[in-house]
Design a protein around this motif. Structure first.
Motif, PDB file in Angstrom:
ATOM      1  N   TYR A  89       0.882  -1.350  -0.043  1.00 43.58           N
ATOM      2  CA  TYR A  89      -0.029   0.142   0.027  1.00 43.58           C
ATOM      3  C   TYR A  89       0.914   1.327   0.057  1.00 43.58           C
ATOM      4  O   TYR A  89       0.742   2.228  -0.976  1.00 43.58           O
ATOM      5  N   THR A  94      -4.170   0.522  -4.902  1.00 32.76           N
ATOM      6  CA  THR A  94      -3.898   1.265  -3.653  1.00 32.76           C
ATOM      7  C   THR A  94      -5.187   1.174  -2.794  1.00 32.76           C
ATOM      8  O   THR A  94      -5.170   0.811  -1.480  1.00 32.76           O
ATOM      9  N   THR A 152      -5.399  -2.634  -1.269  1.00 38.25           N
ATOM     10  CA  THR A 152      -4.412  -2.954  -0.372  1.00 38.25           C
ATOM     11  C   THR A 152      -4.644  -2.095   0.527  1.00 38.25           C
ATOM     12  O   THR A 152      -4.703  -2.502   2.022  1.00 38.25           O
TER      13      THR A 152
END
Lengths: 464, 182
Positions: free
Chosen positions: A277, A312, A315
């Protein structure tokens, strides 16, 4: 130059906002020109000089911070008795996590045949290498006597002592050093064909000689490509479990101990997801300005940004699951220490940090549900910065809240970084960005050979 | 330097093609015509060429496997030697050879050795690094790493005859045919 040198319609490519992974103006010739000219042009853009002028003092500050630390000792940091793991460990975990997206993009997406990763993998791998360099500095400095850092290695010494093989801290030494070495091999191997291209396009004989040495005499023979492709694929296969092992082992540094808030089995997957992330956020933070400055919108397209936004978001949710599980288990375990730790985290002396972290990592990314936000470089850039801060806060909260208020109220204390903590941390950020500037100037930041592999496929798809 | 009479003056004939389709077709025809000692040079790997030249089988995977197994063994015996032979330390009667705790380091050593085997194995089998090669003397060969595709029929091929082979290559409609000197 011969008739082959056709100018790319820069204007068109720079403004490319289409839905493809490559602007239609690009073919084998133009993609080679576009990427290699960034490296081989004789004039360095003034923006890079400006960036280096800003970053060099920051790198100098890193040098001063390290020197002062070596002269005086870790007493210049904010460490105190319950909180023995301060910024050094926070920054170590933060940096190494950032590095992980590079390996994820280059290895895991390669194995999954997500060939859109071909235009961002070189950049992300460079990011991995420099991030791991920054990460590695912290534990070495944290040991207090960095000149004895070789004690971490299994070398026979006069006391005939060995490292403690059953400790995650020793596993960490092996994991991080292996990770750095393997990332470097992967990065370099991926670059060999492109270094050959630079050798063949360089006008200055000295430049051609340097890239010639680096390219090892690559000449693109099919028999070479066959072995190269096989080796590259297997390296991707090796890097994938490696990256998972590295951050799992980092998390075991915490989870194997008996500190409330650390001693939990969710840590390895939760740390790995957090690493990916943070890393994807850093890739976005760096690629969005770079693609703008170098006119790479036709190669790192809006579609790439959108995909990175999706990763993004996904995660981010795994990380949020980790936060939820931490809170749930601290209640469900019925351990008074676990329960107090979580309550203290949410309402105690570090509560603002905890809620800031929840805002950064759980709330801010919700905007990425909207396609328009995922396709907007400005929104993505801002979100990626927020996530970067959030992931730093997460490590701060994990490291500091558990230690500052441990079992014995009489030993509680408050921890905050001193100016030397901050100067070292900001210094590593400066070093990282400085290295990225050098990379952009001297090495091809987008893999040319890999782009050429996917261009025909995407063109056919469009025609069909 | 005198290399003796056995050495051919010519290393081969090199034909340049402008696109993927042309090189694949030309290579297929060359193989069909019976030439074996051929090589193609492309800016990126072309699966079709690997099929035609039967290049899919190689020993890279085997080398990496051996490297990985060696790394695993080194990782284990390093820890075994330190904990059981060289400095046995009895902690509450726990076994000295606590192999489950050795797995992380064994795994890291496996990956490390396998990765070095991948890079070094690939290089050695490709006979690289080789900073200079006769092909680099050809002016246009520098496009092989950019946007052109080259096919070389080597002089050591039993069917190779300078004029006949040149004529054969010309018929494949290349951009240009050049002689590669030894």
């Amino acid at each position: 130059m011969s008739q082959q040198e056709q100018a790319v319609d820069i204007e068109k490519v720079d403004k490319y906002t289409g839905d493809g992974f490559v602007a239609p103006e690009y073919n084998n010739t133009t993609v080679t020109q576009k990427i290699s000219n960034i490296v081989l042009r004789s004039k360095t853009p003034w923006g890079l000089f400006l960036a280096v002028a800003v970053l060099l003092p920051v790198v100098g500050m890193l040098g001063v911070s390290i020197t002062w630390l070596v002269l005086i000792g870790t007493g210049i940091w904010g460490l105190n008795v319950p909180v023995g793991w301060g910024f050094a460990i926070i920054n170590f975990v933060w940096w190494i996590g950032i590095g992980h997206a590079g390996t994820l993009i280059s290895a895991i997406l390669h194995l999954m045949r997500q060939d859109w990763r071909n235009s961002i993998n070189r950049f992300a791998e460079a990011m991995t290498i420099f991030a791991v360099m920054c990460a590695g500095m912290f534990p070495l400095l944290h040991v207090g006597r960095p000149w004895l850092a070789y004690w971490l290695l299994p070398l026979p010494n006069t006391m005939s002592l060995w490292p403690q093989w059953r400790s995650p801290l020793v596993w960490d030494v092996f994991a991080v050093s292996t990770y750095f070495t393997v990332s470097l091999i992967f990065w370099y191997m991926g670059m060999i064909p492109d270094l050959g291209t630079l050798r063949d396009r360089a006008k200055h004989p000295v430049v051609a000689r340097i890239y010639g040495i680096l390219s090892m005499g690559w000449r693109g023979a099919s028999s070479h490509w066959a072995r190269y492709e096989k080796a590259y694929l297997i390296l991707a296969g090796l890097s994938t479990p490696l990256v998972l092992s590295v951050h799992s082992i980092v998390s075991l540094d915490f989870a194997v101990s008996l500190i409330p808030g650390w001693h939990t089995t969710v840590f390895p997957p939760y740390f790995v997801a957090g690493a990916i992330y943070a890393g994807f956020a850093m890739v976005l933070t760096l690629t969005i300005p770079v693609r703008h400055w170098f006119g790479l919108q036709g190669l790192i397209t809006t579609r790439h940004l959108e995909n990175m936004g999706k990763v993004t978001l996904a995660t981010g949710f795994i990380v949020v699951y980790g936060y939820a599980m931490e809170a749930f288990i601290s209640w469900y375990s019925a351990s008074p220490y676990e329960g107090f730790m979580m309550w203290n985290r949410m309402t105690g002396q570090y509560a603002p940090f905890y809620w800031a972290l929840i805002f950064c990592n759980a709330v801010s990314i919700q905007i990425l549900w909207w396609k328009r936000a995922r396709r907007s470089p400005v929104v993505l850039f801002i979100v990626s910065l927020i996530v970067g801060v959030g992931m730093w806060l997460e490590r701060f909260v994990i490291v500091v809240t558990s230690l500052a208020n441990d079992y014995m109220p009489s030993s509680w204390d408050y921890y905050a970084g001193t100016i030397w903590d901050w100067s070292l941390y900001i210094g590593t950020i400066g070093f990282f960005l400085f290295m990225m500037c050098l990379f952009i100037r001297f090495l091809p930041m987008i893999p040319m050979s890999e782009m050429k592999m996917i261009i025909p496929k995407h063109r056919n798809k469009k025609d069909a | 330097m005198n290399h003796g009479p056995a050495r051919p003056e010519l290393r081969g004939l090199l034909a340049e093609f402008e696109n993927e389709e042309a090189i694949v077709e030309a290579t297929q025809k060359t193989v069909d015509a019976g030439y074996h000692h051929i090589e193609t040079y492309t800016p990126y790997p072309l699966d079709e060429l690997l099929d035609i030249q039967h290049l899919h089988k190689n020993k890279v995977a085997l080398v990496i496997l051996i490297g990985g197994l060696a790394g695993c063994a080194v990782g284990f015996f390093m820890q075994y030697f330190a904990s059981v032979i060289h400095y046995p330390l009895n902690v509450g009667g726990r076994p000295l050879n606590s192999w489950p705790a050795f797995i992380p380091v064994m795994f890291e050593c496996t990956v490390l050795f396998a990765s070095f085997s991948a890079l070094i194995g690939m290089m050695v089998m490709n006979k690289l690094p080789r900073p200079h090669h006769p092909l680099f003397d050809i002016e246009r060969f520098r496009y092989a790493t950019q946007d052109r595709f080259f096919l070389c029929i080597e002089a050591e091929d039993p069917y190779f005859e300078k004029d006949a082979t040149r004529q054969f290559l010309e018929e494949l409609k290349p951009h240009e045919v050049t002689e590669v000197e030894a």
